[in-house]
Motif scaffolding. Structure first.
Motif, short mmCIF file in Angstrom:
data_model
loop_
_atom_site.label_atom_id
_atom_site.label_comp_id
_atom_site.label_asym_id
_atom_site.label_seq_id
_atom_site.Cartn_x
_atom_site.Cartn_y
_atom_site.Cartn_z
N THR A 178 -4.35 1.53 -2.29
CA THR A 178 -4.30 0.07 -2.27
C THR A 178 -3.10 -0.56 -2.97
O THR A 178 -2.81 -1.72 -2.73
N LEU A 212 1.13 5.18 1.40
CA LEU A 212 0.64 6.16 2.35
C LEU A 212 1.00 7.52 1.78
O LEU A 212 2.18 7.81 1.55
N GLN A 229 0.85 -1.19 0.00
CA GLN A 229 0.00 0.00 0.00
C GLN A 229 0.88 1.24 0.00
O GLN A 229 2.04 1.19 0.41
N ARG A 255 -3.65 9.39 3.50
CA ARG A 255 -4.52 8.51 2.71
C ARG A 255 -3.79 7.20 2.46
O ARG A 255 -2.57 7.18 2.28
N VAL A 256 -4.53 6.12 2.43
CA VAL A 256 -3.96 4.81 2.13
C VAL A 256 -4.44 4.40 0.75
O VAL A 256 -5.64 4.30 0.50
#
Length: 95
Positions: A71, A58, A56, A68-69
């Motif tokens: 995917t 960041l 992921q 925010r993460v």
């Protein structure tokens, strides 16, 4: 003077997304996503972009904004495309 779109320009009308002129034929690699992340941070379009061990990303717009993460690599490349689109449409509005 009114700015006119250049030949072949397709604008976004009433929030309808514009499809890519050249759709991707492959899934972005982690290296490609990393290159885009580096460019976005270097040009101060993102405050931070860090690859997590899970694959992921960041990302943080500004130092005070929430993290925010994303995917994966595809989401990172899509974020870069969104930022590019925003920059280009803002430039066209200013002209």
């Amino acid at each position: 003077m009114v700015a006119r779109p250049w030949s072949g320009h397709r604008s976004c009308h009433e929030g309808v997304p514009i499809s890519a002129r050249h759709p991707r034929t492959h899934v972005p690699s982690i290296a490609e996503a990393g290159a885009w992340a580096e460019v976005l941070v270097r040009h101060q379009l993102l405050h931070a972009a860090v690859l997590a061990p899970t694959g992921q990303w960041l990302v943080q717009q500004r130092p005070e904004s929430p993290v925010r993460v994303l995917t994966g690599a595809t989401a990172m490349v899509e974020l870069a495309a969104e930022i590019q689109h925003r920059i280009r449409t803002t430039r066209n509005d200013i002209r």
